[in-house]
Every structure is written in C-alpha cells, then in structure tokens.
Design a protein around this motif. Structure first.
Motif, short mmCIF file in Angstrom:
data_model
loop_
_atom_site.label_atom_id
_atom_site.label_comp_id
_atom_site.label_asym_id
_atom_site.label_seq_id
_atom_site.Cartn_x
_atom_site.Cartn_y
_atom_site.Cartn_z
N GLN A 167 68.47 13.93 18.25
CA GLN A 167 69.21 14.10 16.97
C GLN A 167 69.32 16.47 17.57
O GLN A 167 68.20 16.56 17.13
N ILE A 168 70.62 16.31 18.30
CA ILE A 168 70.23 17.65 18.78
C ILE A 168 71.30 18.47 18.42
O ILE A 168 72.37 17.86 18.07
N ALA A 169 71.38 19.30 18.48
CA ALA A 169 72.59 20.77 18.03
C ALA A 169 72.76 22.06 18.48
O ALA A 169 71.80 22.00 19.32
N ALA A 170 73.69 22.77 18.67
CA ALA A 170 73.93 23.73 18.97
C ALA A 170 74.67 24.69 18.13
O ALA A 170 75.42 24.59 18.03
N LEU A 171 74.39 26.39 18.58
CA LEU A 171 74.57 27.06 17.21
C LEU A 171 75.06 28.32 18.76
O LEU A 171 73.57 28.79 19.42
N THR A 172 75.45 29.32 18.53
CA THR A 172 75.70 30.07 18.83
C THR A 172 74.46 31.45 18.20
O THR A 172 74.53 30.87 16.94
N MET A 173 74.50 32.86 18.66
CA MET A 173 73.26 33.50 18.39
C MET A 173 74.33 33.87 16.99
O MET A 173 73.94 34.23 15.99
N ASP A 174 74.97 35.26 17.30
CA ASP A 174 76.27 34.62 16.00
C ASP A 174 76.54 34.14 14.60
O ASP A 174 76.81 34.74 13.72
N GLY A 175 76.31 32.48 15.44
CA GLY A 175 76.47 31.50 14.24
C GLY A 175 75.03 31.54 13.48
O GLY A 175 75.38 31.12 11.73
N ILE A 176 73.48 31.70 13.97
CA ILE A 176 72.58 31.81 13.28
C ILE A 176 72.40 32.57 12.39
O ILE A 176 71.59 32.86 11.20
N GLN A 177 73.64 33.78 12.68
CA GLN A 177 73.40 35.26 12.48
C GLN A 177 73.84 34.39 10.91
O GLN A 177 73.87 35.64 10.19
N GLN A 178 75.09 34.35 11.02
CA GLN A 178 75.76 33.46 9.50
C GLN A 178 74.13 33.62 8.25
O GLN A 178 74.61 33.27 7.15
N LEU A 179 73.19 32.80 9.03
CA LEU A 179 72.61 31.67 8.00
C LEU A 179 70.96 33.30 7.38
O LEU A 179 70.77 32.83 6.51
N GLN A 180 71.08 33.50 8.79
CA GLN A 180 69.92 34.51 8.86
C GLN A 180 70.29 36.01 9.34
O GLN A 180 70.33 35.54 10.82
N SER A 181 71.06 36.94 8.62
CA SER A 181 71.49 38.22 9.76
C SER A 181 70.79 38.62 10.30
O SER A 181 70.89 39.50 11.11
N ASP A 182 68.76 38.28 9.42
CA ASP A 182 68.51 39.63 10.30
C ASP A 182 67.84 38.75 12.34
O ASP A 182 66.39 38.88 12.87
N TYR A 183 68.41 37.31 12.50
CA TYR A 183 67.79 36.95 13.48
C TYR A 183 67.90 37.64 14.84
O TYR A 183 69.18 38.28 14.99
N LYS A 184 66.60 37.43 15.57
CA LYS A 184 67.26 37.86 16.66
C LYS A 184 66.62 37.11 18.00
O LYS A 184 67.22 37.92 18.96
N GLY A 185 65.96 36.00 17.80
CA GLY A 185 65.62 35.12 19.33
C GLY A 185 64.05 35.84 19.62
O GLY A 185 64.18 36.82 19.25
N THR A 186 64.13 34.43 20.14
CA THR A 186 62.07 34.46 20.03
C THR A 186 61.75 34.18 21.75
O THR A 186 61.12 34.12 21.87
N THR A 187 62.99 33.42 22.29
CA THR A 187 62.26 33.77 23.85
C THR A 187 63.62 32.89 24.56
O THR A 187 64.69 33.04 24.53
N LEU A 188 63.37 33.71 25.82
CA LEU A 188 64.12 33.77 27.40
C LEU A 188 63.61 33.13 27.55
O LEU A 188 62.95 32.22 28.51
N TYR A 189 65.38 32.46 28.30
CA TYR A 189 65.14 31.81 30.01
C TYR A 189 65.53 32.90 30.81
O TYR A 189 66.17 33.76 31.26
N VAL A 190 64.93 32.71 32.25
CA VAL A 190 64.86 33.74 32.90
C VAL A 190 65.12 32.44 34.51
O VAL A 190 64.32 32.07 34.70
N TYR A 191 66.38 33.50 35.20
CA TYR A 191 67.10 32.44 36.14
C TYR A 191 66.52 33.45 37.78
O TYR A 191 67.30 34.80 37.59
N LEU A 192 65.97 32.93 38.84
CA LEU A 192 65.76 33.48 39.74
C LEU A 192 66.19 33.39 41.53
O LEU A 192 67.09 32.05 41.33
N ASP A 193 66.76 34.25 42.34
CA ASP A 193 66.15 34.18 43.35
C ASP A 193 66.15 35.25 44.36
O ASP A 193 66.01 36.36 44.28
N GLY A 194 65.57 34.18 45.11
CA GLY A 194 64.26 34.90 46.22
C GLY A 194 62.72 35.60 45.64
O GLY A 194 62.60 36.42 46.65
#
Length: 775
Positions: A577-604
């Motif tokens: 039971q999953i879905a996916a929204l863009t950051m702009d999409g979630i900000q329609q529901l909560q205008s001050d939504y900023k995000g709380t988690t970063l995913y980092v991809y490394l090389d070397g």
C-alpha cells in the motif's frame, strides 16, 4: 485373500522398484504434509501467540509533545476495544546496533520491564539468574537470528552516543519483535531504565489496545487518523496486528508454498513411475497373466491385485512420510522462529494428515487403474504367446548394414528408440526436476548473492547513506552543501509519510525528482513529475478501483487535494500500500513542507568515512545518519538461511530422484535384455563398452530434459514468483536470471545422470554367456 496374496507376490517380485516408489511417495508426502501444516497453522499460530502473550492488537506511539489526552479517550471508547493502556517509553528514532554480521538501524521503543502492565507484559523465554545495573531484555529474534546469547554485551548507538548493556534475557513479542516492521521493542529493568532516562533522551508515550476482533485493528487506526488528521503530520507512529502478521508470515508462507509445489512435482514423478511400472509389469508378466486367466482368475481380480499393490505401497509410504514430517518439524520450526522470533509449537493435525494420504492414494489409484485397464482386453491365448497377436514387428531404425557411424553409438541410439515410453517418462521427470532446481537456485542467488532485485521488491532506494535532518533546518540548503562535498555524486530528498487516498491510508514517498532514483518501482506508466500528479501501487489501485488517468482525493493533515494518477507501482513493503508524490505536490497539502530525510549517493569513498565527514561538517543540523548498505544486509540476512535450506533440500531431492529413476530403469533394462547382453559379451563386447552403450542411450533424453527444464526455468521463474508474491504486493518480478549459474546447474544434472547410469550399468559385469547357459 487371493487378490491380497497376488498383490503381495507382485511386491516381492520387484523389491528394488517397490523401494524406489516407496521413497518417492514418502518424500512427496513428507514435503506436502510439512507445507500444508505450515500454511494452515501459521496464521492461527500467530493469533494464538498474540493471545498467549496478551500483546496489543493496535498501538499508537508518539513523543510527549505530540500527545493529546483525547487520543486515549478515543481508543478506550472505540467499539470493540476490550482493554487499553497508556504507558511511558524512551523513544529512539534511528537507533543502531549489531544484528547478525552487520549493523542494523531502525526506530526503537524502550519499556520499563518492572512497570505493571496488563497488555504486552514481559514473558521471558530465558534469562540470567544474576542481575546488574546495565541489564537489557531483547526480543527472541536476537537469539534465533541475531547471533546473541545470554550474558553477552549489547550496544545501542543513538545520536552518536553508545549505550552499553548486558543481555539478561530474551522475550517473545508479536508486535515489535522483528527487523522488518520498522520498530523494535526493548525492555530494561527499573535501574537500567532510570539510568537511561537520565540521559535526557526523547520521552514518549505508547497507547496499546486489545480488541474483540483483531481483524478490526486496521479499521481502528484508520478511524483514529480520520478523527485526528493532525496525527499524520505530527510525530505519531501506528501499527496494527494484521499488518504485522502479514509481514511476519510472508516469507514463511512462500517457503511453505515452495515445499507444496515441489511435493506436487515429486507426486507427479511418482505417478509417472507408477504408469511405467504398470505398463512394464504387464508386458513382462504377459505370460503370467495368461496363466492366471487360464486357471480361473478374472480380469477384475488381476486388475484389483495390480491396483492394490500400488495402493499398499502408497499408503504405507504416506504414513511413514507423515510420521517423518513430524520429526522434521523442529527444523522447520527453527526456520519459523528465526524469521518471526516466536517459538513454534507443532500441533498434531489429523485432518491434514488424512487429507494428504487421501490425495496421494487417490492419484495412485487413478493412474494405476488407467494404466492397468488394458488387462481386461488381454485374452489368455494371446497372453500365453507373450502378447504377440501377429508377426508384425517394430520397424528397424538405423539398420547397421547401411547406416554410417560408430557401432557403439548406433547400438545406443537403437536402444533409445526401442524404449520410447521409458524415455518419455525420464524426459518428463528430468524436465520437472531441472525446472524446480533452477527455480530454487534463482531464488537463492537473488537473496544471497546479487540482492538488487530482491531489495527493490521492498521499495528500498539503494543509496549509500540516509541523513535525518533536525526540525527547523533548511533541508534544501543542507542538500546543496552536502552535494558539494567530495565523492558525493548526488543527493535527493526522500521522505516517507502517511496520507489518505480516497479515504484509504497509504504510505507515501515524497521527493523532488524521481528520475534520479536507482529503483523505479513503477511498472506501468511513470512516476509523478508535476504538482498535480501521483503514482499508486496496484494494490491501492484495486482497493479504490482507480487506475492511470483517473483522479484521486489525497488527504494530509487537514487538507484534501485532487491528483492525477500517472503510474502503477509495486512493493512488498507496507503490504504493497504505497504511493508517490512530488515535493511540489505535497506542498499543495502543506505549504511549509520542507522534507526531513536526505539520501546520499557516493563515489570513491566508504559509507563510514562519509558519515564521519558529514557529522564533522554539518553535525549541528543532523539528527542521525544511516549506512543503508549495512541496514539492507541485516534485513536480508534473515532470509538467506531460510532460502538456502529450501534450495539445499530441492537439490538433494533432485539428486536422489535422478539416481533412483535411472537405477530403476537401467536395472529393468538389464533384466529384460539379459540374454542380449550375454550374447554380445560372447561375441567380444567388453563390459565397459556395454556400459557406455547404455549411458549413451540415455544421454539424448537427459540432455533434452535438462535443456527444456533449464529454458522453462529461465523464462518462467519470474512469472511463478510473481504469482507467489502477488498477495504481498508484487505484480511483475524481475529477479536476475544468472545464466552461468543455470548452465552450471544443468551441466551438473547432465554429468550426474551419466555417472549414475555408468555405475548402475556395472551390473552387466555379472552377465556372461556361461551363466546364461547354466541358469
């Protein structure tokens, strides 16, 4: 009595063939009984454990800041709730500890073991006799799967600080006791708890509820979110027993279904062998049938004796197989315990046992009856002539006088063509066994070796490091700074929140750009690009009866907005039971939504070195970091041992069946062609030459069977696994089919067949022209 004596005489006359058939049916019944007992008992086992431990059916966990007294009142007054409790806990959002051979991280709820509670009380499996000031009680899965023992040291790392404990006991719990739920429950004695509480960690509350009907636990939490929409935005975490049961029993049910499927293959092999045995015994015993009919036996009596012969074998083998299945259940129970952390107590199930015996016996009777029915048409005079009605003999394929090629090869091919029914039997058996072997090897390869496709099933994004950002931090600015660090290839915001889609609670991913993700869970359509788009899983799509091109109402907090469905996705995680929204999409529901988690991809750079660097530079803005690769290794490690056991069992039984089938067929062939082999020896053929002739005559059949089975395994393993996992949220599977591994397996089966045929053919050594004359 005449029929019984005749059946017993047939059994005594073919002891080795009887033994091989007995073994096939024994193995089939054993696997079938184990699989069906696990499938039918696992859900009731989980329910009975929850009742025995008096675990909650629904929990709501939050920190003190998010607590509202009306939450508890709502749960207490909810229809069907028989009991509820609210108690204090120490809450850790991302706690790290070693599990198995790697580091694991997830949310942790730490309870005071000495508090009085009616729901989820401490029930220790084992404990130390002595106590200390830093004792801790762990879920039983740390013993069954995590590699821990009583008295060992256990360290929890939280917010870059280590908390050291001594393992004083292990306890069973159904709700928060496995690594695949997202939260783990620990318990501390009063002294240890107060010491940890003094560290000024996050204090929280947990509301636990027991219901008359546990299946209503999901509805309870949905109604709670509907009543308090602000709970989806605050730091509140919910869990119900129906979801936990589905997640905890998923792998166990898949293993059980594989056992049942493989048992069906072995039953099929047994039925093919029975058909071969009946046809062969009728041909070989044609004269005996004629004598029996001549002295007064009716066709019905002879037919009944043949059927009774196989029914006796099937019944006795089934009873022994069922008895042995109970002997093996402790081993299966240990696998179940390692996956669930719950101690499996095997119950005797007479209904399943009798059903297995009936299924096997019924199949045997039908096949034996169909195969032996020709006995009714055989006349005594024809039977006494050996079954020959005319002087029309079979066509002579590849006559030696005008066919080019090696003599031994031509004799082997002629032998193969003269035994078409036998070769069809071997072909079908080799196809089935090769397919089963490829299936099990592919499953193991994707869980133990190349885990990419397996990890993707859970919807996990295979980045290197996850960073949890402190509240109030400008996530976008921190992202740009981290992106400038050395050896960082890219950084994405990737949040996981709870929304309601058409009044259905759905776990929703949020990010800026899904095109930068390595794991695309959408199998039809595409991920959302714009602020009015959303992708949903096919499970959600079926539940709300909407698909690509339709609009859905998405609710988050107090706001509701319409979104266009652009894609269908799949995932085992969160019951699909999953879905996916863009950051702009979630900000329609909560205008001050900023995000709380970063995913980092490394090389070397190693994950640990980067974690040290990022804490050193931006530690003031970070709550916690997580080595995703280490976490994945811990989560998937528990499945590896279980699937390895299944693969080993399938390959072992494959070897056993190939050996026994070739032994049965070659021994029968040697007996039937004894005079021919004796004459060939007399005119100068050596034993080794005749052995090679026999082995070569089986090679084309084995090669064809292995090739067809391998091709079927290559193309149909993923579709079959998709069917097995469909209930968990998988629609289309793309496991890696490692061709070199499959080729090695197929070559191994082929070599095994040749070696076995050579060894069994050694019986020719005892045949000589002299022995044939003096017999």
């Amino acid at each position: 009595m005449k029929i019984i004596n005749l059946a017993l005489a047939n059994i005594r006359r073919s002891k080795s063939a009887t033994a091989s058939l007995f073994t096939f049916i024994l193995v089939a019944t054993l696997l079938l009984n184990i699989g069906l007992m696990v499938i039918t008992q696992i859900n009731t086992f989980f329910d009975s454990k929850a009742e025995q431990l008096k675990d909650p059916h629904a929990i709501i966990m939050m920190d003190y800041a998010s607590y509202n007294s009306s939450y508890g009142e709502f749960i207490t007054k909810y229809p069907g709730v028989t009991e509820s409790e609210t108690e204090e806990i120490i809450k850790m959002d991302i706690a790290k500890y070693n599990f198995g051979d790697s580091e694991f991280a997830n949310s942790t709820a730490i309870f005071n073991a000495d508090d009085h509670r009616n729901i989820g009380a401490l029930k220790l499996v084992e404990k130390l006799n002595s106590s200390s000031a830093n004792d801790i009680f762990l879920p039983n899965i740390f013993k069954t799967n995590g590699g821990y023992e009583l008295g060992e040291d256990f360290t929890i790392t939280y917010q870059n600080k280590d908390f050291d404990f001594r393992i004083a006991g292990f306890f069973e719990t159904t709700m928060m006791g496995t690594t695949n739920i997202g939260i783990m429950k620990f318990m501390l004695p009063e002294i240890s708890y107060q010491t940890l509480a003094d560290e000024q960690l996050t204090e929280g509350l947990i509301i636990s509820a027991v219901m008359e009907d546990e299946t209503q636990s999901t509805k309870l939490l949905n109604d709670f979110i509907k009543e308090f929409p602000q709970s989806t935005v605050g730091d509140i975490w919910t869990l119900d027993i129906e979801m936990v049961k589905s997640v905890s029993t998923l792998t166990i049910n898949i293993i059980a279904m594989i056992l049942v499927a493989f048992a069906a293959i072995i039953v099929l092999v047994s039925l093919i062998v029975i058909k071969y045995r009946v046809s062969n015994s009728i041909e070989d015993g044609m004269t005996n049938i004629g004598v029996l009919k001549a002295i007064g036996y009716t066709s019905r009596q002879i037919l009944s004796s043949i059927i009774l012969q196989f029914v006796l074998i099937a019944f006795s083998a089934s009873v022994v197989g069922i008895a042995l299945s109970y002997c093996l259940m402790p081993f299966i129970g240990s696998i179940i315990s390692s996956l669930s952390g719950l101690i499996w107590y095997q119950r005797f199930n007479m209904i399943i046992n009798l059903a297995n015996i009936f299924i096997v016996a019924f199949c045997v009777v039908i096949v034996a009856l169909i195969s032996a029915f020709r006995v009714r048409k055989i006349q005594p005079i024809m039977a006494l002539r050996g079954g020959i009605q005319t002087h029309s003999f079979r066509k002579n394929y590849f006559p030696l006088e005008n066919t080019g090629g090696g003599l031994h090869f031509l004799l082997a091919i002629k032998s193969m063509l003269s035994n078409v029914k036998q070769n069809i039997m071997i072909l079908l058996i080799i196809i089935a066994l090769t397919f089963a072997s490829v299936f099990s090897v592919v499953l193991y390869y994707n869980i133990a070796s190349d885990k990419t496709a397996f990890v993707n099933l859970f919807g996990i994004e295979p980045a290197n490091v996850m960073i949890s950002v402190k509240p109030g931090t400008d996530t976008t600015e921190l992202l740009s700074h981290i992106k400038q660090m050395d050896q960082v290839s890219k950084v994405n915001i990737f949040d996981f929140i709870t929304t309601k889609i058409d009044n259905k609670t759905v776990y929703t991913n949020v990010t800026n750009n899904y095109n930068q993700f390595e794991n695309n869970v959408v199998y039809e359509g595409r991920q959302p690009k714009y602020d009015n788009e959303i992708s949903i899983s096919w499970v959600v799509s079926n539940q709300i009866n909407k698909g690509i091109g339709d609009t859905v109402e998405v609710e988050y907090g107090t706001e509701t907005v319409s979104f266009l469905v652009t894609g269908l996705s799949q995932s085992i995680g969160n019951l699909g039971q999953i879905a996916a929204l863009t950051m702009d999409g979630i900000q329609q529901l909560q205008s001050d939504y900023k995000g709380t988690t970063l995913y980092v991809y490394l090389d070397g750079i190693s994950n640990q070195n980067f974690i040290e660097n990022v804490h050193e530079q931006y530690g003031d803005y970070i709550v916690e970091t997580l080595d995703i690769a280490e976490n994945i290794e811990s989560q998937t490690g528990m499945y590896t041992a279980a699937v390895f056991a299944v693969m080993t069992m399938v390959l072992t039984i494959t070897v056993l069946v190939v050996v026994m089938i070739l032994y049965l067929v070659i021994k029968t062939m040697i007996i039937k062609r004894k005079k021919e082999f004796g004459v060939m020896k007399a005119i100068g053929y050596s034993t080794i030459q005749l052995m090679h002739q026999i082995s070569i005559s089986f090679l084309p059949v084995i090669i064809t069977g292995v090739a067809i089975g391998g091709v079927l395994g290559y193309f149909y393993t993923n579709p079959m696994l998709s069917v097995l996992l469909s209930s968990a949220g998988v629609k289309r599977l793309a496991f890696t089919i490692h061709l070199p591994t499959i080729l090695m397996l197929c070559v191994g089966i082929l070599i095994l067949g040749y070696i076995v045929s050579m060894f069994v053919s050694l019986k020719i050594k005892k045949i000589s022209a002299y022995s044939l004359i003096t017999e």
